[in-house]
Design a protein around this motif. Structure first.
Motif, short mmCIF file in Angstrom:
data_model
loop_
_atom_site.label_atom_id
_atom_site.label_comp_id
_atom_site.label_asym_id
_atom_site.label_seq_id
_atom_site.Cartn_x
_atom_site.Cartn_y
_atom_site.Cartn_z
N VAL A 75 -18.26 -26.54 33.26
CA VAL A 75 -18.37 -27.16 31.86
C VAL A 75 -18.18 -28.72 31.99
O VAL A 75 -19.12 -29.49 31.38
CB VAL A 75 -17.20 -26.72 30.95
N THR A 76 -17.43 -28.99 32.81
CA THR A 76 -17.00 -30.68 32.86
C THR A 76 -18.51 -31.24 33.48
O THR A 76 -18.98 -32.54 32.93
CB THR A 76 -16.03 -30.94 33.92
N ALA A 77 -19.03 -30.67 34.57
CA ALA A 77 -20.35 -31.26 35.16
C ALA A 77 -21.33 -30.97 33.95
O ALA A 77 -22.34 -32.00 33.97
CB ALA A 77 -20.77 -30.24 36.18
N ALA A 78 -21.60 -29.91 33.28
CA ALA A 78 -22.59 -29.99 32.37
C ALA A 78 -22.43 -30.98 31.24
O ALA A 78 -23.53 -31.53 30.84
CB ALA A 78 -22.59 -28.40 31.69
N ALA A 132 -15.90 -27.92 23.05
CA ALA A 132 -15.66 -27.17 22.03
C ALA A 132 -14.21 -26.76 22.02
O ALA A 132 -13.67 -26.47 23.19
CB ALA A 132 -16.48 -25.82 21.77
N GLN A 133 -13.49 -26.79 20.86
CA GLN A 133 -12.15 -26.61 21.02
C GLN A 133 -11.67 -25.31 21.24
O GLN A 133 -10.95 -24.94 21.95
CB GLN A 133 -11.19 -27.00 19.61
N GLU A 134 -12.41 -24.40 20.56
CA GLU A 134 -12.48 -22.93 21.07
C GLU A 134 -13.69 -22.36 21.38
O GLU A 134 -14.71 -22.56 20.74
CB GLU A 134 -11.80 -22.38 19.93
N ARG A 135 -13.81 -21.41 22.48
CA ARG A 135 -15.22 -21.06 22.87
C ARG A 135 -15.18 -19.87 21.82
O ARG A 135 -14.56 -18.81 21.79
CB ARG A 135 -15.08 -20.76 24.26
N THR A 136 -16.34 -19.79 21.10
CA THR A 136 -17.04 -18.89 20.11
C THR A 136 -17.03 -17.50 20.80
O THR A 136 -17.44 -17.65 21.93
CB THR A 136 -17.61 -19.30 18.97
N ALA A 137 -17.03 -16.48 20.01
CA ALA A 137 -17.77 -15.26 20.50
C ALA A 137 -19.51 -15.33 20.95
O ALA A 137 -19.58 -14.67 21.93
CB ALA A 137 -17.74 -14.06 19.39
N ALA A 138 -19.95 -16.32 20.68
CA ALA A 138 -21.35 -16.57 21.06
C ALA A 138 -21.37 -17.28 22.23
O ALA A 138 -22.36 -17.56 22.93
CB ALA A 138 -22.06 -17.20 19.91
N GLY A 139 -20.13 -18.25 22.46
CA GLY A 139 -20.43 -18.80 24.11
C GLY A 139 -20.55 -20.26 23.94
O GLY A 139 -20.83 -20.68 24.86
N VAL A 140 -20.26 -21.06 22.82
CA VAL A 140 -20.66 -22.34 22.75
C VAL A 140 -19.43 -23.16 23.75
O VAL A 140 -18.36 -22.93 23.38
CB VAL A 140 -20.71 -22.87 21.33
N ASP A 141 -19.80 -24.01 24.67
CA ASP A 141 -18.86 -24.73 25.26
C ASP A 141 -18.84 -26.21 24.93
O ASP A 141 -17.96 -26.69 25.18
CB ASP A 141 -19.01 -24.33 26.90
N LEU A 142 -19.84 -26.48 24.60
CA LEU A 142 -20.33 -28.25 24.22
C LEU A 142 -20.94 -28.49 23.03
O LEU A 142 -21.97 -27.64 22.88
CB LEU A 142 -20.97 -28.79 25.66
N ARG A 143 -20.64 -29.16 22.24
CA ARG A 143 -21.30 -29.65 21.37
C ARG A 143 -21.30 -31.42 21.24
O ARG A 143 -20.58 -32.06 21.70
CB ARG A 143 -20.47 -29.07 19.86
N THR A 177 -24.06 -34.63 19.04
CA THR A 177 -25.22 -34.70 18.07
C THR A 177 -26.41 -34.50 18.43
O THR A 177 -26.86 -34.89 19.52
CB THR A 177 -25.33 -36.29 17.53
N GLY A 178 -26.91 -33.24 17.92
CA GLY A 178 -28.30 -32.94 18.29
C GLY A 178 -28.62 -32.09 19.59
O GLY A 178 -29.39 -31.54 19.79
N VAL A 179 -27.03 -31.54 19.96
CA VAL A 179 -27.34 -30.59 21.11
C VAL A 179 -26.16 -29.61 21.08
O VAL A 179 -25.08 -29.95 20.65
CB VAL A 179 -27.20 -31.30 22.46
N VAL A 180 -26.26 -28.45 21.51
CA VAL A 180 -25.14 -27.42 21.80
C VAL A 180 -25.50 -26.89 23.02
O VAL A 180 -26.57 -26.81 23.49
CB VAL A 180 -25.02 -26.22 20.83
N ALA A 181 -24.59 -26.67 24.10
CA ALA A 181 -24.68 -25.97 25.20
C ALA A 181 -23.95 -24.95 25.48
O ALA A 181 -22.75 -25.08 25.10
CB ALA A 181 -24.48 -27.08 26.06
#
Length: 254
Positions: free
Chosen positions: A140-143, A158-169, A171-175
């Motif tokens: 996650v750090t590398a990404a 992301a403070q909490e990894r959602t069930a959908a799996g968002v790790d990074l947020r 402006t204009g991007v989610v990963a």
């Protein structure tokens, strides 16, 4: 917030309150799924890609696109697809101009990549400094470092990894980052794309073990940038969408 509607479970006959989901249209207006009041919900037994989308027209701009079909779960374990109001047939154009093109359900809308204010090429970036991967957290750090190198300067875990799996947020991007030793699945790609759609952002995927063939095909169809990472922590582009993201970036590196 959209008003809830009653949905009766076809299995146990329990009536559940259901709030139709709202998505952002390409014009910027919120588009709430026009759930059919009194319509008969259909139990989902076998999922198909085509059956997971419905045609809905935006009341603000008139754009007609395919959107995720609304679903409701019951306490008894039954999951149903809630019917929506059918899109009325468009009248034939009275002039000689062709009717506006709309995408088919197999090619749903995607959020436009974050554009740079100037039309020129992005400035030359310094060499990317990889993060050696020893743990899942390192992935996650590398990404995150790579997205910042591309110009998404405010990317954060992301403070909490959602069930959908968002790790990074940012402006204009989610990963989403898959640090497992198995190939990333089609469902994970679709979840990442839906997260990007909900945030009007570019959805980017990083995988340590690569992608299943159907996952790669779906990402190409949805224009989701895919990257694979080796243990040195250097992401490599997998598809055209990833090459475009590298070429365009998000502006000057932060």
């Amino acid at each position: 917030m959209a008003d809830s509607v009653p949905v009766r479970c076809p299995t146990c006959r329990r009536e559940n309150a259901f709030t139709p989901p709202t998505f952002p249209c390409a014009c910027g207006a919120p588009l709430t799924m026009p759930v059919m009041r009194g319509g008969a919900p259909v139990e989902i037994v076998h999922r198909t890609w085509e059956g997971s989308w419905v045609e809905v027209r935006c009341e603000d701009c008139g754009r007609q696109d395919a959107w995720p079909a609304p679903e409701s779960g019951c306490a008894c374990g039954t999951v149903v697809r809630v019917p929506v109001v059918p899109v009325p047939a468009s009248p034939k154009p009275l002039t000689g101009r062709p009717a506006a093109h709309r995408p088919s359900p197999a090619a749903p809308p995607r959020p436009a990549p974050t554009s740079r204010p100037d039309a020129g090429p992005p400035p030359e970036r310094p060499a990317f400094r990889p993060v050696t991967i020893r743990t899942a957290r390192d992935c996650v750090t590398a990404a995150a470092q790579y997205l910042k190198w591309l110009g998404f300067g405010d990317v954060a875990r992301a403070q909490e990894r959602t069930a959908a799996g968002v790790d990074l947020r940012g402006t204009g991007v989610v990963a989403q980052v898959d640090p497992s030793t198995r190939a990333t699945t089609l469902r994970e790609i679709e979840c990442a794309w839906l997260n990007g759609l909900a945030d009007s952002a570019v959805a980017v995927f990083f995988s340590l073990a690569g992608y299943a063939r159907d996952a790669r095909s779906r990402a190409d169809a949805l224009h989701v940038p895919l990257f694979v990472m080796d243990l040195t922590g250097t992401p490599q582009p997998v598809n055209d969408a990833a090459d475009e993201l590298i070429a365009e970036g998000a502006g000057p590196p932060g």
